[in-house]
Design an enzyme around this catalytic site. Structure first.
Site, PDB file in Angstrom:
ATOM      1  N   ASN A   1      -6.192   2.209 -12.975  1.00 12.64           N
ATOM      2  CA  ASN A   1      -5.206   1.240 -12.484  1.00 12.64           C
ATOM      3  C   ASN A   1      -3.790   1.721 -12.792  1.00 12.64           C
ATOM      4  OD1 ASN A   1      -4.211  -1.299 -11.482  1.00 12.64           O
ATOM      5  ND2 ASN A   1      -3.936  -1.979 -13.590  1.00 12.64           N
TER       6      ASN A   1
ATOM      7  N   LEU B   1      -4.897  -7.115  -6.898  1.00  8.85           N
ATOM      8  CA  LEU B   1      -4.639  -8.381  -7.619  1.00  8.85           C
ATOM      9  C   LEU B   1      -5.779  -8.905  -8.475  1.00  8.85           C
ATOM     10  CD1 LEU B   1      -2.819 -10.829  -5.177  1.00  8.85           C
ATOM     11  CD2 LEU B   1      -2.205 -10.289  -7.521  1.00  8.85           C
TER      12      LEU B   1
ATOM     13  N   ASP C   1      -5.484  -5.310 -17.601  1.00  7.28           N
ATOM     14  CA  ASP C   1      -4.481  -4.399 -18.169  1.00  7.28           C
ATOM     15  C   ASP C   1      -4.722  -3.978 -19.612  1.00  7.28           C
ATOM     16  OD1 ASP C   1      -3.091  -4.665 -15.738  1.00  7.28           O
ATOM     17  OD2 ASP C   1      -2.066  -6.465 -16.453  1.00  7.28           O
TER      18      ASP C   1
ATOM     19  N   HIS D   1      -0.023   0.009 -13.577  1.00  4.01           N
ATOM     20  CA  HIS D   1       0.679  -1.241 -13.852  1.00  4.01           C
ATOM     21  C   HIS D   1       2.173  -0.947 -13.928  1.00  4.01           C
ATOM     22  CE1 HIS D   1       1.009  -5.377 -15.104  1.00  4.01           C
ATOM     23  NE2 HIS D   1       1.925  -4.984 -15.971  1.00  4.01           N
TER      24      HIS D   1
ATOM     25  N   GLY E   1       0.786  -1.237   0.000  1.00  8.45           N
ATOM     26  CA  GLY E   1       0.000   0.000   0.000  1.00  8.45           C
ATOM     27  C   GLY E   1       0.813   1.280   0.000  1.00  8.45           C
TER      28      GLY E   1
HETATM   29  C1  GAR Z   1       2.949  -1.297  -7.595  1.00  9.40           C
HETATM   30  O1  GAR Z   1       4.217  -1.320  -8.182  1.00  9.40           O
HETATM   31  C2  GAR Z   1       1.875  -1.418  -8.674  1.00  9.40           C
HETATM   32  O2  GAR Z   1       2.233  -0.830  -9.881  1.00  9.40           O
HETATM   33  C3  GAR Z   1       1.762  -2.914  -8.816  1.00  9.40           C
HETATM   34  O3  GAR Z   1       1.861  -3.409  -7.518  1.00  9.40           O
HETATM   35  C4  GAR Z   1       2.733  -2.568  -6.756  1.00  9.40           C
HETATM   36  C5  GAR Z   1       2.078  -2.280  -5.427  1.00  9.40           C
HETATM   37  O4  GAR Z   1       2.960  -1.630  -4.547  1.00  9.40           O
HETATM   38  N1  GAR Z   1       0.548  -3.284  -9.475  1.00  9.40           N
HETATM   39  C6  GAR Z   1       0.443  -4.360 -10.247  1.00  9.40           C
HETATM   40  O5  GAR Z   1       1.362  -5.145 -10.424  1.00  9.40           O
HETATM   41  C7  GAR Z   1      -0.920  -4.569 -10.907  1.00  9.40           C
HETATM   42  N2  GAR Z   1      -0.863  -5.595 -11.900  1.00  9.40           N
HETATM   43  P1  GAR Z   1       2.398  -0.891  -3.261  1.00  9.40           P
HETATM   44  O6  GAR Z   1       1.470  -1.879  -2.552  1.00  9.40           O
HETATM   45  O7  GAR Z   1       3.614  -0.592  -2.419  1.00  9.40           O
HETATM   46  O8  GAR Z   1       1.672   0.340  -3.702  1.00  9.40           O
END
Ligand code: GAR
Length: 191
Positions: free
Chosen positions: A102, A85, A145, A104, A15
């Protein structure tokens, strides 16, 4: 006084993006983060929410798939996925058409799709010997995506980079751009 535009953030993990977005909009004139929702009870994002004084809530797969989940979002104008997710169910995509954003951690359309999440993405990018990666901020449709892109930013990959160091570069781009892109998009639609 006119009501603010309310955001709900959906997050499955640490988060850090959620926290950055909450802080960005803390004193904002027209946008505020109303709540953080997660599919994981023990996700660190709940700790962050507590510290930030933002209500957080955990939902199950069943709740999320049931259209009555939408009642929870009655006062929400935009949904932001910050490391979330699951695929967004069709009923939610159509109720929030063009209002789910979103992020990515790669340059879509490459390295996206089911299972492409966090460090797995970075590992695939490095294994493929790409010379650059980046972030894609996009609208959400019924597929993983694939929605319209709002913004991309790139970073270079060196021979020394590992999935962990690449993740740091990507996070830096995310913190710098994600809140601003959300703000710009919402403002452009509020006119
Ligand atoms: C982030 O890097 C985001 O771009 C990615 O998860 C991470 C969450 O980090 N999202 C994906 O991979 C979506 N397919 P965080 O919990 O520290 O914000």
């Amino acid at each position: 006084m006119k009501n603010k535009i309310n955001l709900a953030i959906l997050a499955s993990g640490s988060g850090s993006n959620a926290e950055n977005i909450v802080q960005y909009f803390e004193q904002h004139e027209i946008i505020q983060v109303k709540e953080i929702l997660s599919n994981k009870k023990d996700a660190f994002v709940h700790e962050r929410a507590k510290k930030l004084n933002i209500p957080s809530y955990t939902f199950s797969k069943e709740e999320f798939q049931d259209t009555s989940f939408i009642k929870r979002l009655a006062d929400i104008d935009y949904i932001v996925l910050a490391g979330f997710l699951w695929l967004i169910p069709k009923y939610l995509v159509s109720a929030f058409q063009n209002r789910i954003i979103n992020i990515h951690p790669a340059l879509l359309p490459k390295y996206g799709g089911k299972g492409m999440y966090g460090d797995r993405v970075h590992k695939s990018v490095i294994d493929a010997r790409e010379r650059k990666s980046g972030i894609t901020i996009h609208l959400v449709d019924e597929k993983y995506d694939e929605g319209a892109h709002l913004f991309q930013a790139e970073c270079l990959i060196s021979d020394q980079d590992t999935p962990q160091t690449l993740a740091q570069k990507i996070h830096k781009l995310e913190y710098e751009h994600f809140p601003q892109v959300i703000e710009k998009y919402i403002r452009s639609r509020a006119k």
